[in-house]
Motif scaffolding. Structure first.
Motif, PDB file in Angstrom:
ATOM      1  N   MET A   1     -29.527  -5.773  -2.623  1.00  9.47           N
ATOM      2  CA  MET A   1     -28.894  -5.427  -3.568  1.00  9.47           C
ATOM      3  C   MET A   1     -27.253  -5.095  -3.231  1.00  9.47           C
ATOM      4  SD  MET A   1     -29.542  -2.208  -6.041  1.00  9.47           S
ATOM      5  CE  MET A   1     -28.489  -1.716  -7.559  1.00  9.47           C
ATOM      6  N   LYS A   2     -26.394  -5.772  -4.337  1.00 11.86           N
ATOM      7  CA  LYS A   2     -24.772  -5.567  -4.201  1.00 11.86           C
ATOM      8  C   LYS A   2     -24.520  -4.224  -4.095  1.00 11.86           C
ATOM      9  CE  LYS A   2     -23.842 -10.058  -5.774  1.00 11.86           C
ATOM     10  NZ  LYS A   2     -22.959 -10.813  -6.966  1.00 11.86           N
ATOM     11  N   LYS A   3     -23.545  -3.795  -3.144  1.00 11.54           N
ATOM     12  CA  LYS A   3     -23.043  -2.642  -3.315  1.00 11.54           C
ATOM     13  C   LYS A   3     -22.079  -2.481  -4.368  1.00 11.54           C
ATOM     14  CE  LYS A   3     -23.554  -0.555   1.336  1.00 11.54           C
ATOM     15  NZ  LYS A   3     -22.806  -0.083   2.660  1.00 11.54           N
ATOM     16  N   GLN A   4     -21.874  -1.043  -5.126  1.00 12.39           N
ATOM     17  CA  GLN A   4     -20.801  -1.099  -6.074  1.00 12.39           C
ATOM     18  C   GLN A   4     -19.772  -0.140  -5.621  1.00 12.39           C
ATOM     19  OE1 GLN A   4     -23.666   0.777  -9.311  1.00 12.39           O
ATOM     20  NE2 GLN A   4     -23.427  -1.086 -10.285  1.00 12.39           N
ATOM     21  N   PHE A   5     -18.400  -0.551  -5.845  1.00 13.96           N
ATOM     22  CA  PHE A   5     -17.569   0.044  -5.529  1.00 13.96           C
ATOM     23  C   PHE A   5     -16.541   0.314  -6.595  1.00 13.96           C
ATOM     24  CE2 PHE A   5     -18.973  -2.262  -1.803  1.00 13.96           C
ATOM     25  CZ  PHE A   5     -18.243  -1.649  -0.754  1.00 13.96           C
ATOM     26  N   ALA A   6     -15.916   1.391  -6.415  1.00 14.78           N
ATOM     27  CA  ALA A   6     -14.801   1.859  -7.609  1.00 14.78           C
ATOM     28  C   ALA A   6     -13.564   1.910  -6.801  1.00 14.78           C
ATOM     29  CB  ALA A   6     -15.100   3.159  -8.347  1.00 14.78           C
ATOM     30  N   VAL A   7     -12.509   1.347  -7.534  1.00 17.66           N
ATOM     31  CA  VAL A   7     -11.110   1.477  -6.922  1.00 17.66           C
ATOM     32  C   VAL A   7     -10.305   2.109  -7.972  1.00 17.66           C
ATOM     33  CG1 VAL A   7      -9.252   0.202  -5.657  1.00 17.66           C
ATOM     34  CG2 VAL A   7     -11.683  -0.405  -5.340  1.00 17.66           C
ATOM     35  N   ILE A   8      -9.842   3.463  -7.443  1.00 15.81           N
ATOM     36  CA  ILE A   8      -8.758   3.883  -8.293  1.00 15.81           C
ATOM     37  C   ILE A   8      -7.377   3.946  -7.861  1.00 15.81           C
ATOM     38  CG2 ILE A   8      -8.399   6.347  -9.500  1.00 15.81           C
ATOM     39  CD1 ILE A   8     -11.228   6.908  -8.760  1.00 15.81           C
ATOM     40  N   GLY A   9      -6.612   3.254  -8.722  1.00 19.78           N
ATOM     41  CA  GLY A   9      -5.208   3.012  -8.425  1.00 19.78           C
ATOM     42  C   GLY A   9      -4.896   1.569  -7.989  1.00 19.78           C
ATOM     43  N   LEU A  10      -4.197   0.801  -9.037  1.00 21.67           N
ATOM     44  CA  LEU A  10      -4.067  -0.559  -8.676  1.00 21.67           C
ATOM     45  C   LEU A  10      -2.748  -1.028  -8.359  1.00 21.67           C
ATOM     46  CD1 LEU A  10      -6.446  -1.640 -11.974  1.00 21.67           C
ATOM     47  CD2 LEU A  10      -7.049  -1.341  -9.558  1.00 21.67           C
ATOM     48  N   GLY A  11      -2.112  -0.138  -7.562  1.00 20.70           N
ATOM     49  CA  GLY A  11      -0.984  -0.729  -6.883  1.00 20.70           C
ATOM     50  C   GLY A  11      -1.152  -1.788  -5.777  1.00 20.70           C
ATOM     51  N   ARG A  12      -0.278  -2.314  -4.931  1.00 22.11           N
ATOM     52  CA  ARG A  12      -0.442  -3.117  -4.169  1.00 22.11           C
ATOM     53  C   ARG A  12      -1.693  -2.973  -3.201  1.00 22.11           C
ATOM     54  NH1 ARG A  12       5.379  -2.758  -3.534  1.00 22.11           N
ATOM     55  NH2 ARG A  12       5.204  -1.266  -1.839  1.00 22.11           N
ATOM     56  N   PHE A  13      -1.763  -1.958  -2.680  1.00 21.77           N
ATOM     57  CA  PHE A  13      -2.854  -1.442  -1.881  1.00 21.77           C
ATOM     58  C   PHE A  13      -4.269  -1.506  -2.745  1.00 21.77           C
ATOM     59  CE2 PHE A  13      -5.571   1.967   0.201  1.00 21.77           C
ATOM     60  CZ  PHE A  13      -5.915   1.179   1.422  1.00 21.77           C
ATOM     61  N   GLY A  14      -4.422  -0.901  -3.682  1.00 23.99           N
ATOM     62  CA  GLY A  14      -5.605  -0.895  -4.433  1.00 23.99           C
ATOM     63  C   GLY A  14      -5.932  -2.413  -4.987  1.00 23.99           C
ATOM     64  N   SER A  15      -4.739  -3.061  -5.535  1.00 26.78           N
ATOM     65  CA  SER A  15      -5.134  -4.205  -5.931  1.00 26.78           C
ATOM     66  C   SER A  15      -5.915  -5.211  -4.843  1.00 26.78           C
ATOM     67  CB  SER A  15      -3.729  -4.902  -6.325  1.00 26.78           C
ATOM     68  OG  SER A  15      -3.249  -4.214  -7.441  1.00 26.78           O
ATOM     69  N   SER A  16      -5.176  -5.054  -3.395  1.00 25.51           N
ATOM     70  CA  SER A  16      -5.592  -5.983  -2.409  1.00 25.51           C
ATOM     71  C   SER A  16      -7.207  -5.681  -2.355  1.00 25.51           C
ATOM     72  CB  SER A  16      -4.765  -5.739  -1.353  1.00 25.51           C
ATOM     73  OG  SER A  16      -4.988  -4.481  -0.856  1.00 25.51           O
ATOM     74  N   ILE A  17      -7.410  -4.486  -2.331  1.00 26.54           N
ATOM     75  CA  ILE A  17      -8.889  -4.165  -2.174  1.00 26.54           C
ATOM     76  C   ILE A  17      -9.679  -4.464  -2.888  1.00 26.54           C
ATOM     77  CG2 ILE A  17     -10.599  -2.077  -2.053  1.00 26.54           C
ATOM     78  CD1 ILE A  17      -8.266  -0.492  -0.609  1.00 26.54           C
ATOM     79  N   VAL A  18      -9.516  -4.360  -4.497  1.00 24.12           N
ATOM     80  CA  VAL A  18     -10.358  -5.055  -5.393  1.00 24.12           C
ATOM     81  C   VAL A  18     -10.478  -6.485  -5.098  1.00 24.12           C
ATOM     82  CG1 VAL A  18     -10.369  -5.410  -7.784  1.00 24.12           C
ATOM     83  CG2 VAL A  18      -9.698  -3.288  -7.152  1.00 24.12           C
TER      84      VAL A  18
END
Length: 223
Positions: A1-18
């Motif tokens: 089962m795929k893990k579920q992630f939430a990324v809060i904040g979509l600046g450069r750092f958050g965007s790259s993680i997403v």
């Protein structure tokens, strides 16, 4: 089962993680208070939401407690970062990673219950500094204040010598985790593994021991 992630904040750092998590096939909820940023990720993330994450009811409405891992990547607003993290802890999110702006911010985040605090700008600065200072260091990963993993490039001074001849573990207290030679990677190499110019040696150990080993075995003043 795929893990579920939430990324809060979509600046450069958050965007790259997403983007990286999506590339790895994970389910990702991208969250930001800025509508334009959320719209940008509507077609990239599994779900995207405009939300003020300092509000507990808003977080609950997102079903945030059901996510395996929440990354708080809020940029310059330290207050929002702290309040969001506090809300996530109180809701009972299982694992929380937070981006810190400075050491004070990190102390507060640790106090309120963040599982992991990262300093992407500081850590990248450290890696770049190590690469600049030493021509032999290809990459550097800090494990703690005293221990690191380092990639070192073998030069002519170790060409043809085996690991047991170099006596890395006994003389320096460091462990060679792997040797990369072109496309081949030798994990946990044998003691009789010979090194050749151009090989990449991945070493783990105390910073002072790695530096001592690098100066003794890898420093080439003629280069």
């Amino acid at each position: 089962m795929k893990k579920q992630f939430a990324v809060i904040g979509l600046g450069r750092f958050g965007s790259s993680i997403v983007k990286e998590l999506v590339d790895q096939g994970m389910q990702v909820l991208a969250v930001d208070i800025n509508e334009d940023k959320v719209n940008e990720f509507a077609g990239i993330a599994t779900h995207a939401a405009i939300a003020d994450t300092t509000d507990e009811n808003t977080l609950r409405s997102l079903g945030i407690r059901n996510f395996d891992h929440v990354i708080v990547a809020i940029g310059d607003n330290i207050q929002s970062s702290i309040l969001t993290t506090l809300m996530l802890v109180e809701i009972g999110v299982s694992h929380i990673t937070v981006k810190a702006q400075n050491d004070y911010h990190e102390k507060v985040l640790n106090k309120i219950g963040a599982d992991k605090v990262v300093h992407p700008e500081r850590d990248m600065g450290i890696r770049i500094a190590h690469n600049i200072v030493s021509k032999n260091v290809l990459d550097y990963l800090e494990l703690s204040d005293e221990y690191s993993i380092v990639e070192l490039q073998a030069g002519p001074q170790v060409h043809g010598k085996t690991l047991i001849e170099l006596d890395v573990r006994a003389a320096y207290g460091c462990n060679v985790m792997a040797v990369k030679r072109g496309d081949d990677i030798h994990v946990s190499p044998a003691a009789d593994e010979a090194l050749y110019t151009g090989d990449v040696i991945i070493v783990i150990g105390a910073d002072r021991d790695i530096t001592r080993m690098e100066l003794d075995l890898f420093d080439d003043d003629t280069a």
